[in-house]
Design a protein around this motif. Sequence first.
Motif, short mmCIF file in Angstrom:
data_model
loop_
_atom_site.label_atom_id
_atom_site.label_comp_id
_atom_site.label_asym_id
_atom_site.label_seq_id
_atom_site.Cartn_x
_atom_site.Cartn_y
_atom_site.Cartn_z
N ARG B 123 15.01 9.97 10.24
CA ARG B 123 15.73 8.83 9.65
C ARG B 123 14.95 7.52 9.92
NH1 ARG B 123 19.03 5.01 10.84
NH2 ARG B 123 18.86 5.45 13.06
N VAL B 124 14.50 7.35 11.16
CA VAL B 124 13.77 6.13 11.52
C VAL B 124 12.48 6.02 10.72
CG1 VAL B 124 12.54 4.97 13.39
CG2 VAL B 124 14.75 6.04 13.83
N LEU B 125 11.78 7.17 10.66
CA LEU B 125 10.52 7.18 9.91
C LEU B 125 10.70 6.80 8.45
CD1 LEU B 125 8.43 10.22 11.09
CD2 LEU B 125 7.69 7.84 10.86
N SER B 126 11.72 7.41 7.85
CA SER B 126 11.88 7.17 6.41
C SER B 126 12.35 5.74 6.16
CB SER B 126 12.82 8.20 5.79
OG SER B 126 14.14 7.78 5.86
N LYS B 127 13.12 5.19 7.13
CA LYS B 127 13.52 3.79 6.97
C LYS B 127 12.28 2.88 7.06
CE LYS B 127 16.44 0.13 8.71
NZ LYS B 127 15.31 -0.75 9.00
N ASN B 128 11.45 3.15 8.07
CA ASN B 128 10.22 2.37 8.23
C ASN B 128 9.36 2.45 6.98
OD1 ASN B 128 10.82 1.52 10.73
ND2 ASN B 128 9.52 3.00 11.81
N ASN B 129 9.29 3.65 6.49
CA ASN B 129 8.49 3.89 5.30
C ASN B 129 9.01 3.07 4.12
OD1 ASN B 129 6.29 5.08 4.39
ND2 ASN B 129 7.18 7.09 4.00
N ASN B 130 10.33 3.09 3.98
CA ASN B 130 10.97 2.31 2.91
C ASN B 130 10.69 0.84 3.07
OD1 ASN B 130 12.17 3.98 1.14
ND2 ASN B 130 14.08 4.18 2.29
N ASP B 131 10.84 0.35 4.31
CA ASP B 131 10.61 -1.06 4.56
C ASP B 131 9.18 -1.45 4.23
OD1 ASP B 131 13.16 -1.18 5.33
OD2 ASP B 131 12.78 -1.47 7.48
N LEU B 132 8.27 -0.55 4.66
CA LEU B 132 6.86 -0.80 4.40
C LEU B 132 6.58 -0.89 2.91
CD1 LEU B 132 4.64 1.28 6.81
CD2 LEU B 132 4.34 -1.11 6.13
N ALA B 133 7.11 0.07 2.18
CA ALA B 133 6.90 0.11 0.74
C ALA B 133 7.44 -1.16 0.10
CB ALA B 133 7.57 1.33 0.15
N LYS B 134 8.61 -1.60 0.60
CA LYS B 134 9.23 -2.79 0.05
C LYS B 134 8.37 -4.02 0.34
CE LYS B 134 13.62 -4.91 0.39
NZ LYS B 134 14.82 -4.94 1.24
N SER B 135 7.92 -4.12 1.60
CA SER B 135 7.09 -5.28 1.98
C SER B 135 5.81 -5.31 1.15
CB SER B 135 6.69 -5.22 3.45
OG SER B 135 7.82 -5.11 4.24
N LEU B 136 5.24 -4.12 1.00
CA LEU B 136 4.00 -4.02 0.24
C LEU B 136 4.23 -4.50 -1.20
CD1 LEU B 136 1.16 -2.97 0.87
CD2 LEU B 136 1.76 -0.92 -0.42
N TYR B 137 5.33 -4.07 -1.75
CA TYR B 137 5.67 -4.45 -3.12
C TYR B 137 5.85 -5.97 -3.21
CZ TYR B 137 8.14 -4.70 -7.53
OH TYR B 137 8.51 -5.01 -8.80
N GLN B 138 6.61 -6.50 -2.22
CA GLN B 138 6.85 -7.94 -2.23
C GLN B 138 5.54 -8.72 -2.09
OE1 GLN B 138 9.77 -8.79 0.74
NE2 GLN B 138 11.49 -8.26 -0.62
N LEU B 139 4.69 -8.22 -1.20
CA LEU B 139 3.39 -8.87 -1.01
C LEU B 139 2.59 -8.88 -2.30
CD1 LEU B 139 1.94 -7.79 2.42
CD2 LEU B 139 2.07 -10.09 1.47
N ASN B 140 2.63 -7.74 -2.95
CA ASN B 140 1.92 -7.59 -4.20
C ASN B 140 2.42 -8.60 -5.23
OD1 ASN B 140 0.06 -6.42 -5.75
ND2 ASN B 140 0.87 -4.34 -5.57
N VAL B 141 3.74 -8.70 -5.33
CA VAL B 141 4.34 -9.65 -6.27
C VAL B 141 3.95 -11.08 -5.88
CG1 VAL B 141 6.49 -10.59 -7.14
CG2 VAL B 141 6.25 -8.13 -6.83
N LEU B 142 4.02 -11.35 -4.58
CA LEU B 142 3.64 -12.68 -4.10
C LEU B 142 2.22 -13.02 -4.52
CD1 LEU B 142 4.99 -13.02 -0.46
CD2 LEU B 142 5.25 -14.66 -2.30
N TYR B 143 1.35 -12.03 -4.35
CA TYR B 143 -0.05 -12.24 -4.68
C TYR B 143 -0.24 -12.51 -6.18
CZ TYR B 143 -4.93 -11.30 -5.53
OH TYR B 143 -6.22 -11.40 -5.95
N THR B 144 0.35 -11.61 -7.00
CA THR B 144 0.19 -11.81 -8.45
C THR B 144 0.82 -13.12 -8.88
OG1 THR B 144 1.78 -10.00 -8.47
CG2 THR B 144 -0.12 -9.75 -9.88
N THR B 145 1.98 -13.43 -8.29
CA THR B 145 2.64 -14.66 -8.68
C THR B 145 1.78 -15.87 -8.31
OG1 THR B 145 4.71 -13.57 -8.18
CG2 THR B 145 4.80 -15.93 -8.52
#
Lengths: 120, 694
Positions: B123-145
Amino acid sequence: MKKVLIVDDEADIIEILQYVLETQGYECITAFDGEEGLKLAREANPDLIILDVMMPKINGYKISRLLKFDAKYKDIPIIMITARSQNEDKAIGEETGADEYITKPFQVDEVVEKVKSYLG
Amino acid sequence: MAQILLITDNNLTIKETEKLLVQNSHELITAQKEDEILNIIESKSPKIILFDCDSSEIDIISLLRKLKLSLQTKDICSIILLPESNINYDILKYANSYITRPFNENLFLAELNSNIRLSETFRVLSKNNNDLAKSLYQLNVLYTTSTQLAGSLDKTNLIEIMTDGLEQSLSLSLCYALILNEVNDIKLIIKSLFPISHKLENAIKLRALLNYKNLFSINPSINDIEVIKYNKDKYGEYDLNLFEYDNLFAPININNKFYGIIEVFRQEDFAPEDTKCFTTLVKQVSLPLESAILYEEIKDTNIKLEKLERLKSEFISIVSHELRTPLTSINSALDIILKGTTGEVNEAMEKFLNLAKRNVTRLSAIIYDLLDLSKIEAGKMEFRFEKTNINLTVELVKNALESWAKEQNISIKLNLDSNLDLVYIDTQRMEQVLTNLISNAIKFTKDNGQIEVTTSKIQKDDIINNSFFEILPKKLSEQYVQIAVKDNGIGIAKENWTKVFEQFKQIENSISRKVGGSGLGLPIAKRLMDAHKGFIWLDSKVNEGSTFYLALPVMSEEEIFYHSLEQDIQKAKQEHINIALISLCENVIEGKSLTDKILNEDVIRKTSVYKEYSYINNGKKFYYVYTVDMDSFVFDFEVRKLQTFIKTNYTDYKECDILYSALLYPQDAQDIEQITEKLNNFKKGDIDEKSTDS
């Protein structure tokens, strides 16, 4: 008596040129715009035309070109009066085919001399 | 402790299990029927489900499958209880683990605990994974924006890029931005997933205006707001219940001044990372907005200035043209009277008529000067440059002015260097400059004065070391021809030396009125010298006299080429036409030159305005040509023809190629420096380093 056609939209200029040329023994006919000028040039058999460049309806360049490219009239000498500088004149003059150029402000003597050189 | 769900209809099993679990402080829930099971799973979310294989009431396989397929339940650990003698391997495929009966107490607990730990870790791993994916996505959007933000200078566009970025990174339900450009330019941009109701739109308007009213420096009314709406999905609608969603808000500041606000809504609550992402994005838009506002201001000012400059030029040009006609009439009328054609003219009449005529002449000189100046300033003056010996021009001007000078008892003496190099000038314009200098000298010199005109050679260093010039152009020629006009007139005080070349800044108007002239002669001379890449300066002592100096560059063929190019670029800018540039390079082989052949056979088509230039350096021959106003189709054709020509001659003529060919549009801000740089890049280079611009 040799006949000179003066085409200019400035009545004062026409009056001056007419006076000077008549005292020199030429007959003068006058036109106040390009359209009338072109009509007289074709119908009144002038021996020489003095033509202002900037005129309403048809400008001097156009009249000059129309006459110079017409075998019937191409031998009538044309003296153009312009307000432009000499450099510009030369360039345009080569296209329009006028024989002489006089820039404003001109000297009366200058015009008379030029007319004399063509009509004697 | 963990919650454990046991599915069985066997009371014995319940008892057995309960005993074991309670001892180890786990909580046991039991269920029998499928709907009961699902209810419990939803309400209590157990960590582990124990399935009794002997349970007859439910189909374990289908239940397991159902659980594994659902997003909410797929991570629950399922353990099968089954008799040791009869292991159903089909069931095991869907379960995480199994425990055989009869139970061995220790084994049962060990299996249970390890599965609880495993599922916790997972459960902890998959939550971390989700958070990471989300942060990565947000970072990506931030960068393109931020990349997009950097690319735009339009205010509304910038805000839209920002809201797009927010929408993407935070999966918003709705996002609105209120922008206050000016009192009468207030925009409300609303971006939503579903369309919004009319009520909601009004409510957002009111909310935007009222909630943050204390921040506004202006007091806008609700009717002033221009609403721009976007929605992604057609089906569905947001109404006032949107305000129950979680929201984030931030002001948009530019230079610490309030510019607008932005608020976002989402059904799901915002996490701290979301808030961070939100504020970062909003902050990022401030800087580009600032530049956008600055850019708009500069653009406005520029347009105004250009218009003003054009109006000024047009005004001067029209006025001068219009003034000539009445002047001609006045002048001619005076001439007629003065000649006596109209009657006798007495002495007093003649005196005043002559006075009038002098002033007409002066007036027309002023008009000519004004016209010249306005033409130079507008870049519309045309020059006809040619190679000339400047001595000829000096002699010509001297002869023209000599009689006037004699009337004033002034002599003009010439000291001409007979070994001068030719200069590249517009003779008519240079006559104008010299006439101006010499007639100034005549005007400001008393009776019995002397004017001396000297021509000589000077070097680059003489210009560099001349203290008269504060700023010198980057490129100077090696040699110059100097013309000095020296008088022994009234002289000019040192503090006025530079002023005499500035327009409408005559030192003492009374003098110019006394001597006649427009007072524009020297400013015009200065500009004409600039156009010749030359210099004008002076040296003077009050009451002893002045010397005016001109220096004209002795240009090399290369300098002439670039000088002509510069002139034609200026013209091309005015007339919005192109310049075609081609440069060739070949290895020189004695007796044979392909470039010569290309020139002689007119392989390169030229328009009426063109210039070519070639030189040999280091065994290589370079050839440049530019031609003005060439059709792009013709140009492409010419270049291809040239290539073919080179190829077909390649066997005879070794290594010749086009270094550079391009059609340039100077009106797109290409100036002489850029173009020269382009050409120079290939000057030193080799045939291999060629380039072609489209």
